[in-house]
Design an enzyme around this catalytic site. Structure first.
Site, PDB file in Angstrom:
ATOM      1  CD  GLU A 350      -2.726  -1.182   2.546  1.00 17.42           C
ATOM      2  OE1 GLU A 350      -3.911  -1.458   2.443  1.00 17.42           O
ATOM      3  OE2 GLU A 350      -2.168  -0.966   3.634  1.00 17.42           O
TER       4      GLU A 350
HETATM    5  C1  TNX Z   1      -4.383  -3.842   4.654  1.00 14.71           C
HETATM    6  S1  TNX Z   1      -3.004  -6.112   3.859  1.00 14.71           S
HETATM    7  C2  TNX Z   1      -3.096  -3.674   5.139  1.00 14.71           C
HETATM    8  C3  TNX Z   1      -2.901  -3.294   6.534  1.00 14.71           C
HETATM    9  C4  TNX Z   1      -4.202  -3.210   7.286  1.00 14.71           C
HETATM   10  C5  TNX Z   1      -5.116  -4.329   6.836  1.00 14.71           C
HETATM   11  C6  TNX Z   1      -6.386  -4.430   7.602  1.00 14.71           C
HETATM   12  C7  TNX Z   1      -1.796  -5.218   3.913  1.00 14.71           C
HETATM   13  C8  TNX Z   1      -0.572  -5.757   3.391  1.00 14.71           C
HETATM   14  N1  TNX Z   1      -1.968  -3.987   4.442  1.00 14.71           N
HETATM   15  O1  TNX Z   1      -2.195  -2.082   6.617  1.00 14.71           O
HETATM   16  O2  TNX Z   1      -3.943  -3.302   8.646  1.00 14.71           O
HETATM   17  O3  TNX Z   1      -5.407  -4.128   5.483  1.00 14.71           O
HETATM   18  O4  TNX Z   1      -7.092  -5.580   7.281  1.00 14.71           O
END
Ligand code: TNX
Length: 538
Positions: A350
């Site tokens: 992300e």
């Molecule tokens: C996505 S999945 C994220 C996290 C959050 C999560 C909550 C991923 C690699 N990153 O930063 O905590 O969703 O479900």
């Protein structure tokens, strides 16, 4: 509540039995005893979670664990002895038996033997063979890790009351026959988010105990994020002094971070349960907490405000700045030095605030840095955008079943750990009424967590590309160990079974029955599990 009520009941049963036997008429005692003592039967050899490779029952050969039983371990192997000592510690509270651990078993005493040199190559480094006869339980393996796995199987083969914290008077029997068992995938993991809410060393250790029962072998600790920084780094001390301090959890909770001594203690504790700690520092996104402590990690040199909300995707390290790489290398070096396991997880998810070309440039420099300190780089699946990821492990968290970037990386040699968010994320709610958790990826009931195959989930990512599976638990909404347990159980054993058991054993009817029979064990252990309506709890 349920836990203490049940343990009171069991204690009462244990105390009252001899009284009953002494005072009541023989006929009444005979009736009362089985009722109170045999609240569960001897588990079938096929009742184990995760399902073993091969089970061959022998109805004529029940083993009885008694007050004279000894645990014999491979002479000359301190590691085998340590597994034996651990097994004894696990079995003593409920049985009240001495269970001495010896290098030889005196003849004619019932014994549990943990022996190395199984001489069966298909068992690999973690497999075992367990034979139950009238006189003995014998676990054989090529490595101590296999003995530990076999010992976890044996615990489940004893009646559920073996998980009582206090002595239960009953007959401790194990069904006769043989089990041959080894894992489908080398990597079976769980992840705990320490950044959104800090969980103490004792809570982490409790989770290690709980996951290792299901032959889960890796605990990935997510140690930094926008809200907080949870691991001591000597060369950048403000990371924890500032961003491990008061108010650094979601909604302003906290403080908390692991000192190096605490981290090493957790690593050693986990190693005794054959669990490898996998530390993660998330970058180049999810770095707000680091930038609060060190504004020079931003491009404009201005400290951002601390964040305790649950937004994602807004922070980025300054990709063109050499300070960034000095910081990253210092962190990786210190992390590698305190981590005996093979992996350093560098996050990479992300990074919406990092332009794509910058992201690739960053990973091209950082992935090799992990190798420089003797570790294998591990990151969320976005790292496969960078060619240097061909020697890394990519953690697939996408909800889609196609991802051309990941599939292309696989053709270049990248190995994949499967954690599809809509199947394997333990922080997703079970259904709309679940009081904890999130729902952005899916509602995940037990049947959903169990109902997929890691090797056919993503186009172009087949069995040979897959290192294993992991069940991540993000902690935006989770504070206590009770919260963690409620989300992890009973779904964690589903993911563990997908990682350990051969695809040919995959069967919901069998799995759900074995899971239902496990429920009373969690109750006795005091583990807070979600009593899913999909399961007939034994
Ligand atoms: C996505 S999945 C994220 C996290 C959050 C999560 C909550 C991923 C690699 N990153 O930063 O905590 O969703 O479900």
């Amino acid at each position: 509540m349920a836990k203490s009520a049940l343990s009171r009941l069991l204690t009462a049963a244990a105390v009252s039995l001899p009284l009953l036997a002494a005072q009541a008429a023989p006929a009444a005692a005979a009736q009362a005893a089985p009722k109170a003592a045999a609240s569960s039967a001897t588990p079938a050899l096929s009742s184990v979670l995760p399902a073993p490779v091969q089970v061959s029952p022998d109805a004529g050969a029940t083993f009885r664990l008694g007050p004279l039983t000894v645990i014999r371990t491979q002479p000359g192997s301190p590691a085998a002895r340590a597994v034996g000592e651990q097994l004894a510690r696990d079995l003593r509270p409920a049985t009240g038996y001495a269970l001495p651990v010896l290098p030889v078993a005196p003849r004619r005493l019932p014994s549990i033997s943990l022996l190395l040199g199984a001489g069966e190559s298909r068992l690999g480094s973690e497999g075992y063979r367990l034979d139950v006869t009238r006189q003995a339980v014998t676990i054989r393996a090529n490595n101590p890790a296999g003995l530990f796995a076999g010992a976890q199987t044996l615990r489940q083969l004893l009646p559920v009351e073996i998980d009582s914290p206090t002595v239960v008077r009953r007959s401790w029997t194990v069904s006769g026959g043989s089990i041959l068992d080894y894992p489908r995938f080398a990597y079976r993991g769980a992840m705990l988010d320490e950044a959104r809410h800090f969980h103490t060393p004792d809570e982490i250790k409790a989770y290690v105990d709980e996951i290792s029962r299901f032959k889960v072998k890796h605990l990935h600790l997510h140690l930094s994020d926008d809200q907080g920084w949870r691991i001591q780094i000597d060369s950048w001390p403000k990371l924890t002094a500032v961003s491990g301090g008061a108010g650094t959890g979601v909604d302003g909770e906290g403080p908390g971070f692991l000192t190096k001594a605490q981290y090493k203690d957790i690593v050693a504790y986990a190693a005794k349960r054959y669990v490898t700690i996998v530390p993660e520092i998330d970058m180049p996104g999810h770095v707000n907490a680091a930038q609060v402590a060190y504004p020079e990690l931003t491009c404009d040199g201005v400290a951002p405000p601390p964040r305790t909300d649950t937004e994602v995707g807004y922070s980025s390290l300054c990709i063109g700045s050499e300070t960034t790489y000095r910081f990253v290398e210092d962190v990786i070096r210190e992390l590698a030095a305190m981590t005996p396991g093979p992996y350093i997880h560098i996050g990479g998810d992300e990074a919406h605030a990092t332009p794509e070309a910058d992201y690739v440039a960053f990973q091209q420099r950082v992935l090799p840095l992990v190798a420089k300190y003797g570790k294998t780089a591990y990151g969320w699946n976005e790292i496969t955008k960078a060619p240097a990821s061909n020697k890394a492990v990519a953690q697939f968290w996408d909800t889609a079943t196609t991802n051309p970037t990941v599939a292309a990386a696989v053709t270049r040699g990248t190995k994949v750990v499967m954690s599809p968010a809509n199947k394997a994320y333990l922080d997703m709610k079970y259904d709309p009424s679940t009081p904890l958790g999130l729902d952005w990826a899916a509602y995940i009931e037990v049947a959903d967590a169990y109902g997929w195959d890691p090797a056919t989930r993503v186009t172009g990512v087949g069995e040979n590309a897959i290192l294993g599976v992991e069940a991540p638990l993000w902690s935006e909404t989770l504070r206590s160990l009770d919260d963690i347990e409620f989300m992890a159980f009973p779904r964690l054993p589903a993911i563990a079974e997908l990682g350990w058991s051969p695809a040919s054993t995959h069967d919901w009817t069998s799995f759900s029955a074995r899971l239902g029979a496990y429920g009373p064990r969690w109750t006795l252990q005091g583990v807070n599990f979600y009593p899913s309506p999909q399961i007939n709890w034994g």
